[in-house]
Design an enzyme around this catalytic site. Sequence first.
Site, PDB file in Angstrom:
ATOM      1  N   TYR A 144       6.618   3.285  40.046  1.00  0.00           N
ATOM      2  CA  TYR A 144       7.000   3.072  41.458  1.00  0.00           C
ATOM      3  C   TYR A 144       5.803   3.302  42.380  1.00  0.00           C
ATOM      4  O   TYR A 144       4.716   2.807  42.111  1.00  0.00           O
ATOM      5  CB  TYR A 144       8.168   3.989  41.869  1.00  0.00           C
ATOM      6  CG  TYR A 144       9.205   4.158  40.826  1.00  0.00           C
ATOM      7  CD1 TYR A 144       9.990   3.078  40.433  1.00  0.00           C
ATOM      8  CD2 TYR A 144       9.412   5.372  40.195  1.00  0.00           C
ATOM      9  CE1 TYR A 144      10.954   3.219  39.463  1.00  0.00           C
ATOM     10  CE2 TYR A 144      10.378   5.516  39.215  1.00  0.00           C
ATOM     11  CZ  TYR A 144      11.128   4.438  38.856  1.00  0.00           C
ATOM     12  OH  TYR A 144      12.074   4.579  37.892  1.00  0.00           O
ATOM     13  N   VAL A 203      14.488   8.552  35.826  1.00  0.00           N
ATOM     14  CA  VAL A 203      14.877   9.854  36.397  1.00  0.00           C
ATOM     15  C   VAL A 203      15.601  10.764  35.393  1.00  0.00           C
ATOM     16  O   VAL A 203      15.906  11.909  35.711  1.00  0.00           O
ATOM     17  CB  VAL A 203      15.729   9.710  37.691  1.00  0.00           C
ATOM     18  CG1 VAL A 203      14.902   9.154  38.833  1.00  0.00           C
ATOM     19  CG2 VAL A 203      16.982   8.892  37.457  1.00  0.00           C
ATOM     20  N   TYR A 232      24.330  -2.712  35.056  1.00  0.00           N
ATOM     21  CA  TYR A 232      23.121  -1.960  35.408  1.00  0.00           C
ATOM     22  C   TYR A 232      23.311  -0.456  35.171  1.00  0.00           C
ATOM     23  O   TYR A 232      22.452   0.207  34.576  1.00  0.00           O
ATOM     24  CB  TYR A 232      22.739  -2.246  36.871  1.00  0.00           C
ATOM     25  CG  TYR A 232      21.621  -1.361  37.370  1.00  0.00           C
ATOM     26  CD1 TYR A 232      20.302  -1.569  36.972  1.00  0.00           C
ATOM     27  CD2 TYR A 232      21.890  -0.276  38.214  1.00  0.00           C
ATOM     28  CE1 TYR A 232      19.287  -0.730  37.403  1.00  0.00           C
ATOM     29  CE2 TYR A 232      20.867   0.568  38.651  1.00  0.00           C
ATOM     30  CZ  TYR A 232      19.573   0.335  38.241  1.00  0.00           C
ATOM     31  OH  TYR A 232      18.565   1.175  38.654  1.00  0.00           O
ATOM     32  N   SER A 289      15.567   4.357  34.405  1.00  0.00           N
ATOM     33  CA  SER A 289      14.754   3.183  34.743  1.00  0.00           C
ATOM     34  C   SER A 289      13.904   2.653  33.589  1.00  0.00           C
ATOM     35  O   SER A 289      13.358   1.549  33.695  1.00  0.00           O
ATOM     36  CB  SER A 289      13.856   3.489  35.934  1.00  0.00           C
ATOM     37  OG  SER A 289      14.627   3.473  37.104  1.00  0.00           O
ATOM     38  N   LYS A 299      14.757  -0.681  32.385  1.00  0.00           N
ATOM     39  CA  LYS A 299      14.329  -1.885  33.109  1.00  0.00           C
ATOM     40  C   LYS A 299      13.299  -2.692  32.306  1.00  0.00           C
ATOM     41  O   LYS A 299      13.169  -3.899  32.484  1.00  0.00           O
ATOM     42  CB  LYS A 299      13.743  -1.492  34.473  1.00  0.00           C
ATOM     43  CG  LYS A 299      14.785  -0.879  35.417  1.00  0.00           C
ATOM     44  CD  LYS A 299      14.136  -0.255  36.644  1.00  0.00           C
ATOM     45  CE  LYS A 299      15.170   0.386  37.564  1.00  0.00           C
ATOM     46  NZ  LYS A 299      14.539   1.148  38.670  1.00  0.00           N
TER      47      LYS A 299
HETATM   48  N1  GLN Z   1      19.921   4.763  37.410  1.00  0.00           N
HETATM   49  C1  GLN Z   1      18.941   5.183  38.360  1.00  0.00           C
HETATM   50  C2  GLN Z   1      19.232   4.572  39.699  1.00  0.00           C
HETATM   51  O1  GLN Z   1      19.619   3.439  39.743  1.00  0.00           O
HETATM   52  C3  GLN Z   1      17.595   4.768  37.859  1.00  0.00           C
HETATM   53  C4  GLN Z   1      16.499   5.200  38.785  1.00  0.00           C
HETATM   54  C5  GLN Z   1      15.285   5.723  38.076  1.00  0.00           C
HETATM   55  O2  GLN Z   1      15.279   6.074  36.923  1.00  0.00           O
HETATM   56  N2  GLN Z   1      14.231   5.832  38.849  1.00  0.00           N
HETATM   57  O3  GLN Z   1      19.075   5.192  40.724  1.00  0.00           O
END
Ligand code: GLN
Length: 305
Positions: free
Chosen positions: A241, A259, A189, A61, A64
């Site tokens: 988050y 993650v 993505y 993430s 992003k």
């Molecule tokens: N690639 C992960 C997903 O789409 C990214 C989520 C994350 O890092 N929180 O679930």
Amino acid sequence: MQILLSSIINHNRKYTKEGEVATYIPELSKADKNHLGIYVVTLDGEEYGEGDYNVKFTMQSISKVVTLMLALLDNGPEKLFEKIDMEPTADTFNSISSLETRNPQKPLNPMINSGAIATTSLIYGESSEKKIERILKFTRRITGNKDININYDVFKSEKETGHRNRALAYYMKSTGVIDGDVEDILDAYFMQCSMEVTCKDIARIAAMLANNGLLPWSGERIIPAHYARIVKTIMVTCGMYDESGEFAVKVGIPGKSGVGGGILAAVPNRMGIGVFGPALNKKGNSIAGLKVLEELSRELDLSIF
Ligand code: GLN
């Protein structure tokens, strides 16, 4: 600084025992829970690394932040925020519920999965290959690291198991939030999430944001200052988050987790920080990484509040 970082890594290593590495993307379960590293890039040109700062991990993430910057450059804030909101949420990062219940039915922000998939759909490029080519080029330019690439094992693993993201994307197609080929947008993505980096790379992205859009080491402008401000503000309110509030209280720095275990933290006008520790809490944030940032923020008085 070096001594401080070394002592922070040493006495927070115990927290690497807590939590678990991500397993919902099977390939991520291979990560070594014991790893803990930090890299700091100050705006006056100093760089410091401690612990496992050279270990590669996938951005997940954290990507992003990169795609938000690129989508802002491609579309401008007005068009982007027509499709994606800028409101925080107490739901999990992959939550689907608000897509149906909110009016208008747009994703809450670009840092949760729905909003990030929509953001990637807005990046120029007629196919996932074209989009990811531009995302990689942009990431390499910011970090100065030409070797940044996709970890295709992680990409494949995520593509095979990413049914929740698929559901989010098809739902958004049905409501007109995203246009185009849904599977192709998802490929872009999943690839952006699978970009492989070290603490140093994410510290450099953070340093550029901390420096209001200019690379501190060359003076090159990557994004306008007001885009850097938008990105940092969204990181404060949404970057961790449903743990963004607690992070703001305990650390007080615009941050973004993934993650894969990384956290990018941009201290305005002072420094960029990259932290890595793959064992996560229930909200998907690195446990030891959070502890390291909390202590560093306290020691150096880094909170923006
Ligand atoms: N690639 C992960 C997903 O789409 C990214 C989520 C994350 O890092 N929180 O679930």
